[in-house]
Motif scaffolding. Structure first.
Motif, PDB file in Angstrom:
ATOM      1  N   PRO A  79       0.925  -1.213   0.012  1.00  0.00           N
ATOM      2  CA  PRO A  79      -0.042   0.101  -0.020  1.00  0.00           C
ATOM      3  C   PRO A  79       0.914   1.330   0.003  1.00  0.00           C
ATOM      4  O   PRO A  79       0.457   2.406  -0.436  1.00  0.00           O
ATOM      5  CB  PRO A  79      -0.672   0.083   1.362  1.00  0.00           C
ATOM      6  N   TYR A  80       2.139   1.138   0.436  1.00  0.00           N
ATOM      7  CA  TYR A  80       2.980   2.379   0.464  1.00  0.00           C
ATOM      8  C   TYR A  80       3.587   2.685  -1.061  1.00  0.00           C
ATOM      9  O   TYR A  80       4.477   3.574  -1.292  1.00  0.00           O
ATOM     10  CB  TYR A  80       4.082   1.936   1.279  1.00  0.00           C
ATOM     11  N   ASN A  81       3.458   1.729  -1.838  1.00  0.00           N
ATOM     12  CA  ASN A  81       3.835   1.771  -3.550  1.00  0.00           C
ATOM     13  C   ASN A  81       2.913   1.762  -4.496  1.00  0.00           C
ATOM     14  O   ASN A  81       2.796   0.807  -5.068  1.00  0.00           O
ATOM     15  CB  ASN A  81       4.929   0.699  -3.643  1.00  0.00           C
ATOM     16  N   ASN A  82       1.706   2.664  -4.264  1.00  0.00           N
ATOM     17  CA  ASN A  82       0.542   2.639  -4.949  1.00  0.00           C
ATOM     18  C   ASN A  82       0.112   1.110  -5.471  1.00  0.00           C
ATOM     19  O   ASN A  82      -0.420   0.901  -6.391  1.00  0.00           O
ATOM     20  CB  ASN A  82       1.017   3.077  -6.459  1.00  0.00           C
ATOM     21  N   TRP A  83       0.027   0.472  -4.148  1.00  0.00           N
ATOM     22  CA  TRP A  83      -0.856  -0.754  -4.304  1.00  0.00           C
ATOM     23  C   TRP A  83      -0.196  -1.671  -5.270  1.00  0.00           C
ATOM     24  O   TRP A  83      -0.918  -2.498  -5.856  1.00  0.00           O
ATOM     25  CB  TRP A  83      -2.254  -0.522  -4.184  1.00  0.00           C
TER      26      TRP A  83
END
Length: 854
Positions: free
Chosen positions: A69-73
Motif C-alpha cells: 500500500p506504500y507503493n501505489n498498491w
C-alpha cells in the motif's frame, strides 16, 4: 479451419458447454482460480546484516503479503500451487488457436478469474474475448457467442479492492491478536462482523431473565352440543397474562360463573401474493428450513445444477425474470392448471435494498423439466431442483384467496377471541404448499348468541429471548444490513466455524468464548471494521468501483490511512489506549501436581484452567491443565434451561457462564472474563457428563486416554506419544466406539486401478477404499455378498452384517448402508445404479425386510 479456445471454471461446466459448441471450439476448465496474491514466509537468515538493519517491520510485512500500500498498491501474483500443469496446457492450446473466449461466471469473481487467465496465458491481447451467460443452455450460449465483449476492468478492480482489503486486515491484525490475545487467532474484514452479530445475540440470550406467565383457553358449548375453543385475550380491557398459577386459578373460578355472549363477528376476504423467485439468500434460507441443508451444501448442490444446465446462475440478489422465461412459464401454468391460476399481468418483484448485479433470479433453465434424471446428481440435488422449480412456477401464479373470520365473546370483564382462516382459492399455494382444508367451527355463530362453559385449559409459558441464529437466518441478517454479497455468504458462514469462533449445534450458531473476546477487542480498537454501516458502505463503494463511479485506489488509500492509525494505537499498552491483553484470571484452585494456583485461560480451543507454574523457569515449568465443560452443552430440556438459576458476577453484576470441573465441582465465570476477574466455585454432587467420570483405556496399547479439546470438539487422546489413538466425544456426551482398524481385502480389486480394497470406517459407516490411497481415491459401499464371503475377516461388532440377505425380492444385489442420525446400519438394494424401495433392518438379532412403498 480456424479454432477457438473456450475457458470456463469447472470441468462439469466445460462438459455441458461442449455439447452445444461445434468442433471449431476447444472447451477447457481452469478449475477455479489459477492465480492469487503471493504469500512469503519471512526468513532473516537469507538477508545480509546490512539489509536486516535497513529493513523495517513494515518492509518485512509488505514482503510477505504480496501487496504494498506504500507503493501505489503494487501487487505480486503467483500461480497457485498445483495449477502449473493447467496453466501450461492452456498456454500451449492458446498458441494454436485464433480466438480465446473467457467464459467464466458473470459476477465480479468470474470477471477477475477471466483477467487472471488472460494475464497468465499472455500473447496477443486482441485474441481474448469475454463471454457471459446466465444459464447453460443451447440458446443462451449461442446468444452469448454472438454478443462477445471485453474484460471489464472496473469489475476486476472492484474484486481486487475487496481482496486487497481482506489481505490487509487478515495479515496486519493477526500478528497483533497473536501477541495480545492468543496464538492461532485471526481477523477478517467481513467474517469478524458476522461473529459480532452472533456474539451480541449470545450476550442478549445469556443476560435474558425469563418471566413466567400462563395462557388460558376456554371450551364452550353452543347449538346441538357443538364445542368451540377460544383464547382469553383481555381482562378489564387489559391484556390477559396471569403471572402465576394462583392468579390463574382465581380467574378460572370467576370465568366459570360468567355468561358467554357473542359480541362481535367480522368476515373479510384477503389475497396473499406469491413469494418472489429465489435469489441466493432466500434459496439458502428455504433449503435450511425445508430440506435441512447447510448454506455450504446448498451452494455446492446449486452449483452442480447450474453446471449441468438445469438452473440459471446461482449467485444473484435480483428477482428479475426475462420476458421470454415469463412467457414460457405462463403458458405452462395455463396448460397444466388453467386460466384461473394466471394473473392478468405477469407478477413483478422489487429487489432488495443493496441489490448490486443486474442478473436474473434463480429459475429452471427449462420449465418443462419437472424432474431431473442424471447420474451425476444425487437425491439431494433433485430435491433442490424441485424446490427451485416449484418456487419459480408459483411466483407467476395468481394470489391465494382466503376468508378470515374473527369472533369475539364477552364473559363479564373477560374477552375471548377466535380467528379462523378458510382458503377460498388456493392460487399459487396449489403448487408450493399443501394446505389442509379447514372445516369452520364458527360459521354458524352470530352476534348475540349465548354459549355455555365446558372446560378450561391452561398452559404454563416463559418469556423467551431472541432465538440464536442458524446459518440461513445469519445470511438474512447480513443481507438486511448490506454486509457481504451472494458470492460471499457461503464463505462467511463456513469460515467463522472453521476458525473456531462460532460452533453449530442442532442447527443453531453459538458464539465461542474466543469469538466473543476477539469481537470485544476489535470493537474497541477497530470500531469501523466491526461497524455495520461502515461495512455496508464499503460494499456500496465496491459496487461504485465496478460501475466506474469511484477510482479503486482512492477507496483503498482512504481505508488504509484510517486502518494504519488504529493499528498503531492498538499496538500500544492498554493504559495508553492499546488493545487489552487476554490475561489469565487466577483462582483459589490448586494444581494437583505442583500445588500452585490455577488460573482461568481462554484459547482458540476453549476455556480451561492452567497452572500458574507454566510461566516459571522452562526447566521447572508445570504444564498441568484442566478442561472445563460448559453446562450449556448438556441442557436438553428447554424448560429446564429457562428456569435454571442465573448466577450473577459479584464484581460487575453480569451473568456468568457455568462449567463442570469434575463430578464434585462447578465454576461460574463472568461473561466479561478476562476483563472482569469475577468467578465463583460451587461444590456438591453433580449429574455431570459421562466422560468426566469415566476412565478411558486405549484399545490399541492399553494406556490411559486423557480428555482434550480442539476447535472441532472434545476427544480423548492416548497418553503414549507414539500411539496417537483418539476417541471422539459425541454430541450427546457419550464416548464414540473404538474405530475399526483397516482390514485388507486383497481379493477384491478396484475398477479404476490395479489396487485392491481395504475395509475402513468413517462418519458414514464402513466402506471400501483403495489400498493405494491417495494415489487412487476409489471408494464404494460393500455388497453383503462380499462380507458374507469374507466374514472370517470381520470383527465381532460388524459380523452380523454378513448374515443379511444377499439379494432383494427381485434378485438385485444388496448393499450395506448407514444412517448417520441413528448411527445404525441397514441393508438396501440398487437397480441400474439407483436405490430400490426394498430395505432390511436388524431387529432382535434377526433381519426384518421392509418395502418402503407399503
Amino acid at each position: 479451419m480456424q479454432k477457438s479456445l473456450v475457458i470456463v471454471e469447472s470441468p462439469t461446466k466445460a462438459k455441458t458447454i461442449n455439447q452445444y459448441l461445434g468442433c471449431k471450439y476447444i472447451v477447457k476448465s481452469s478449475i477455479g482460480h489459477v492465480r492469487d496474491l503471493l504469500v512469503r514466509k519471512f526468513n532473516k537468515k537469507y538477508k545480509t546484516k546490512q539489509s536486516i538493519s535497513q529493513s523495517s517491520e513494515k518492509d518485512d510485512l509488505m514482503y510477505q503479503i504480496g501487496i504494498n500500500p506504500y507503493n501505489n498498491w503494487k501487487a505480486e501474483y503467483h500461480i497457485l500451487p498445483g495449477k502449473e500443469k493447467i496453466v501450461s496446457e492452456l498456454k500451449n492450446i492458446a498458441d494454436t488457436v485464433d480466438h480465446i473466449y473467457l467464459a467464466t461466471d458473470l459476477d465480479r469473481e468470474g470477471e477477475a478469474i477471466a483477467w487472471h487467465l488472460k494475464e497468465v496465458i499472455g500473447g496477443d491481447p486482441s485474441k481474448f474475448k469475454r463471454v457471459v451467460f446466465n444459464e447453460i443452455t443451447k440458446n443462451a450460449i449461442k446468444k452469448a457467442f454472438n454478443n462477445v465483449s471485453h474484460i471489464n476492468m472496473y469489475r476486476v478492480n472492484a474484486q481486487q479492492t475487496r481482496r486487497f482489503m481482506d489481505r490487509i486486515v487478515g495479515y496486519m491484525i493477526s500478528p497483533l491478536l497473536w501477541k495480545k490475545v492468543s496464538r492461532g487467532v485471526s481477523a477478517g474484514r467481513v467474517q469478524s462482523v458476522a461473529v459480532r452479530i452472533i456474539s451480541e445475540r449470545e450476550h442478549v440470550i445469556k443476560n435474558f431473565v425469563p418471566e413466567e406467565y400462563w395462557k388460558l383457553s376456554i371450551s364452550l358449548f353452543f347449538q346441538e352440543k357443538k364445542s368451540i375453543i377460544l383464547d382469553v385475550t383481555h381482562y378489564q380491557n387489559k391484556i390477559f397474562r396471569p403471572m402465576n398459577k394462583e392468579e390463574l386459578d382465581l380467574y378460572i373460578q370467576i370465568i366459570k360463573k360468567s355468561n358467554f355472549t357473542v359480541k362481535h363477528r367480522e368476515d373479510k376476504i384477503f389475497f396473499k401474493e406469491p413469494p418472489a423467485p429465489f435469489i441466493t439468500s432466500t434459496l439458502q434460507q428455504s433449503c435450511s428450513i425445508d430440506l435441512g441443508f447447510s448454506v455450504k451444501k446448498t451452494m455446492f448442490l446449486a452449483q452442480k445444477l447450474y453446471e449441468e444446465g438445469y438452473i440459471t446462475y446461482i449467485r444473484t440478489d435480483s428477482t428479475y425474470i426475462n420476458e421470454n422465461a415469463v412467457k414460457t412459464v405462463r403458458t405452462y401454468i395455463k396448460q397444466h392448471y388453467g386460466d384461473r391460476y394466471i394473473p392478468i399481468e405477469p407478477n413483478t418483484y422489487c429487489n432488495i435494498q443493496y441489490s448490486q448485479e443486474a442478473h436474473e433470479a434463480i429459475r429452471p433453465s427449462n420449465i418443462k423439466t419437472t424432474n431431473i434424471n442424471n447420474s451425476n446428481l444425487n437425491l439431494d440435488a433433485q430435491k433442490l431442483y424441485t424446490l427451485i422449480w416449484s418456487r419459480f412456477v408459483a411466483s407467476q401464479m395468481s394470489p391465494m384467496k382466503y376468508q378470515s373470520s374473527t369472533v369475539v365473546i364477552i364473559a363479564n370483564e373477560f374477552k375471548l377471541k377466535k380467528i379462523e382462516k378458510i382458503i377460498v382459492f388456493k392460487g399459487w399455494m396449489k403448487i408450493l404448499k399443501e394446505e389442509k382444508n379447514i372445516v369452520s367451527e364458527i360459521s354458524s355463530l352470530k352476534i348475540g348468541n349465548l354459549l355455555f362453559f365446558n372446560k378450561a385449559t391452561s398452559v404454563q409459558k416463559f418469556t423467551k429471548p431472541l432465538p440464536r441464529f442458524n446459518e440461513a437466518s445469519l445470511v438474512r441478517e447480513l443481507e438486511k444490513k448490506g454486509i457481504g454479497r451472494p458470492s460471499t455468504y457461503s464463505t462467511i458462514t463456513s469460515k467463522i466455524q472453521e476458525k473456531g469462533y462460532v460452533k453449530i449445534k442442532k442447527n443453531q450458531l453459538y458464539a465461542e468464548k474466543m469469538g466473543e473476546i476477539i469481537t470485544i477487542r476489535l470493537k474497541k480498537n477497530f470500531s469501523n471494521l466491526l461497524d455495520y454501516n461502515f461495512t455496508a458502505r464499503m460494499e456500496k463503494n465496491l459496487d461504485k468501483i465496478a460501475e466506474n463511479k469511484i477510482e479503486w485506489k482512492k477507496v483503498l488509500n482512504s481505508f488504509f490511512k484510517d486502518f494504519s492509525k488504529r493499528l498503531e494505537q492498538a499496538k500500544k499498552k492498554p493504559e495508553e489506549g492499546g488493545m487489552e491483553p487476554n490475561t489469565i484470571v487466577m483462582t483459589s484452585i490448586k494444581c494437583p501436581i505442583c500445588y500452585k494456583k490455577m488460573g482461568i485461560k481462554n484459547a482458540i480451543t476453549g476455556v480451561f484452567l492452567s497452572c500458574s507454574g507454566y510461566d516459571a523457569d522452562p526447566k521447572k515449568r508445570c504444564k498441568k491443565t484442566i478442561n472445563l465443560t460448559s453446562l450449556n452443552e448438556f441442557k436438553n430440556n428447554k424448560k429446564q434451561q429457562l428456569i435454571e438459576k442465573i448466577h450473577r458476577c459479584k464484581e460487575c453484576k453480569m451473568t456468568m457462564d457455568s462449567y463442570f470441573i469434575n463430578n464434585e465441582m462447578k465454576i461460574h465465570i463472568c461473561i466479561n472474563n478476562p476483563s472482569c476477574f469475577g468467578y465463583t466455585l460451587e461444590k456438591g454432587v453433580f449429574n455431570s457428563p459421562i466422560y468426566l467420570s469415566e476412565v478411558i483405556q486405549c484399545e490399541k496399547c492399553y494406556n490411559d486416554m486423557i480428555l482434550k479439546t480442539s476447535r472441532f470438539g472434545k476427544f480423548f487422546l492416548c497418553i503414549k506419544k507414539d500411539c496417537k489413538n483418539t476417541r471422539k466425544v459425541l454430541a450427546n456426551g457419550e464416548i464414540s466406539d473404538p474405530k475399526l482398524e483397516p482390514i485388507p481385502f486383497p481379493e477384491l480389486l478396484c475398477t479404476t486401478s490395479n489396487a485392491s480394497f481395504v475395509l475402513r470406517e468413517g462418519t458414514s459407516g464402513i466402506f471400501f477404499a483403495a489400498n493405494t490411497f491417495p494415489k487412487s481415491r476409489e471408494t464404494r459401499s460393500p455388497f453383503v455378498e462380499e462380507l458374507a464371503r469374507f466374514q472370517n475377516l470381520l470383527p465381532e461388532k460388524i459380523r452380523y452384517l454378513a448374515s443379511a440377505p444377499i439379494t432383494d425380492n427381485k434378485e438385485n444385489k444388496t448393499i450395506v448402508c448407514f444412517n448417520r442420525k441413528t448411527k445404525q446400519y441397514y441393508i438396501g438394494s440398487k437397480k441400474e445404479g439407483k436405490f430400490t424401495d426394498w430395505l432390511a433392518i436388524f431387529v432382535d438379532n434377526k433381519w426384518l425386510v421392509i418395502n418402503k412403498k407399503k
